[in-house]
Design an enzyme around this catalytic site. Structure first.
Site, mmCIF file in Angstrom:
data_model
loop_
_atom_site.group_PDB
_atom_site.id
_atom_site.type_symbol
_atom_site.label_atom_id
_atom_site.label_comp_id
_atom_site.label_asym_id
_atom_site.label_seq_id
_atom_site.Cartn_x
_atom_site.Cartn_y
_atom_site.Cartn_z
ATOM 1 N N TYR A 45 0.838 -1.194 0.000
ATOM 2 C CA TYR A 45 0.000 0.000 0.000
ATOM 3 C C TYR A 45 0.880 1.254 0.000
ATOM 4 O O TYR A 45 0.569 2.242 -0.651
ATOM 5 C CB TYR A 45 -0.934 0.006 1.221
ATOM 6 C CG TYR A 45 -1.963 -1.097 1.165
ATOM 7 C CD1 TYR A 45 -3.086 -0.986 0.352
ATOM 8 C CD2 TYR A 45 -1.811 -2.256 1.918
ATOM 9 C CE1 TYR A 45 -4.032 -1.998 0.284
ATOM 10 C CE2 TYR A 45 -2.751 -3.277 1.860
ATOM 11 C CZ TYR A 45 -3.850 -3.143 1.035
ATOM 12 O OH TYR A 45 -4.779 -4.145 0.977
ATOM 13 N N ASN A 92 -12.699 -0.727 -4.900
ATOM 14 C CA ASN A 92 -12.569 -0.998 -6.338
ATOM 15 C C ASN A 92 -13.778 -1.809 -6.831
ATOM 16 O O ASN A 92 -13.985 -2.930 -6.375
ATOM 17 C CB ASN A 92 -11.264 -1.770 -6.567
ATOM 18 C CG ASN A 92 -11.063 -2.217 -7.998
ATOM 19 O OD1 ASN A 92 -11.789 -1.839 -8.900
ATOM 20 N ND2 ASN A 92 -10.045 -3.036 -8.193
ATOM 21 N N CYS A 151 -6.487 -4.967 -8.015
ATOM 22 C CA CYS A 151 -6.265 -4.602 -6.616
ATOM 23 C C CYS A 151 -5.719 -5.768 -5.799
ATOM 24 O O CYS A 151 -5.142 -5.557 -4.734
ATOM 25 C CB CYS A 151 -7.549 -4.058 -5.997
ATOM 26 S SG CYS A 151 -8.946 -5.171 -6.083
ATOM 27 N N HIS A 152 -5.854 -6.992 -6.307
ATOM 28 C CA HIS A 152 -5.320 -8.153 -5.594
ATOM 29 C C HIS A 152 -3.790 -8.140 -5.549
ATOM 30 O O HIS A 152 -3.191 -8.833 -4.748
ATOM 31 C CB HIS A 152 -5.815 -9.456 -6.239
ATOM 32 C CG HIS A 152 -5.426 -9.622 -7.675
ATOM 33 N ND1 HIS A 152 -6.132 -9.014 -8.700
ATOM 34 C CD2 HIS A 152 -4.412 -10.290 -8.261
ATOM 35 C CE1 HIS A 152 -5.568 -9.325 -9.854
ATOM 36 N NE2 HIS A 152 -4.517 -10.094 -9.613
ATOM 37 N N GLU A 187 -1.159 -15.886 -11.007
ATOM 38 C CA GLU A 187 -0.283 -14.966 -11.727
ATOM 39 C C GLU A 187 1.184 -15.349 -11.552
ATOM 40 O O GLU A 187 1.964 -15.287 -12.495
ATOM 41 C CB GLU A 187 -0.520 -13.521 -11.289
ATOM 42 C CG GLU A 187 -1.823 -12.970 -11.779
ATOM 43 C CD GLU A 187 -1.960 -11.471 -11.546
ATOM 44 O OE1 GLU A 187 -0.978 -10.802 -11.175
ATOM 45 O OE2 GLU A 187 -3.080 -10.960 -11.759
#
Length: 162
Positions: free
Chosen positions: A97, A120, A128-129, A155
């Site tokens: 963050y 979001n 946002c993950h 990912e």
């Protein structure tokens, strides 16, 4: 204005897609803080979401790294600034963050960035993950921490294959 919706059965559960027929404005999870269901006056129609579903399917098998969809997101200027910055986080990587706050030129706004991240309306599409707490802890996620971990694992798996 009419709102259309479609439930897409993803590998991670049933996702609600909603929008005006041209723009995607909502992706809701089956569980967690961002669990969403359609409203009674919304119109069920899968046709406006063909491209979104196609891109989500490509993403889930590691073929798509960045979404290219027409979006309509409602939020404050600060929220939209944070959401736009989320696209800067490379696929398969994470930022804290604090890093995201610095990226938008507000280095002391980590908490506000976290709140904007949590609001979001298009998680996964606006990634946002990929934002974690200091020290690498997962932090919160609208679809639940299990979903966040699954998306990051997905990912990471395909990022390493590049």
């Amino acid at each position: 204005m009419r709102t259309f919706y479609h439930y897409y059965n993803s590998p991670f559960g049933r996702l609600l897609l909603a929008g005006d027929g041209i723009h995607l404005s909502l992706l809701g999870f089956p569980a967690g803080a961002m669990a969403r269901q359609h409203f009674g006056d919304w119109i069920e129609n899968p046709k406006p979401f063909k491209e979104a579903v196609s891109q989500l399917e490509s993403y889930f098998v590691g073929e798509l790294k960045e979404f290219k969809l027409k979006l309509d997101v409602n939020g404050t200027d600060f929220q939209r600034n944070v959401w736009n910055a989320l696209a800067s986080i490379p696929y398969g990587q994470t930022w804290t963050y604090g890093q995201l706050a610095k990226h938008i030129g507000k280095p002391k706004a980590s908490r506000a960035v976290g709140a904007a991240n949590g609001a979001n309306p298009l998680p996964i599409i606006i990634p946002c993950h990929r934002v974690v707490a200091a020290g690498g802890k997962l932090g919160g996620f609208g679809g639940g921490l299990e979903m966040k971990n699954s998306l990051l694992t997905l990912e990471s798996k395909f990022f390493k294959q590049q």
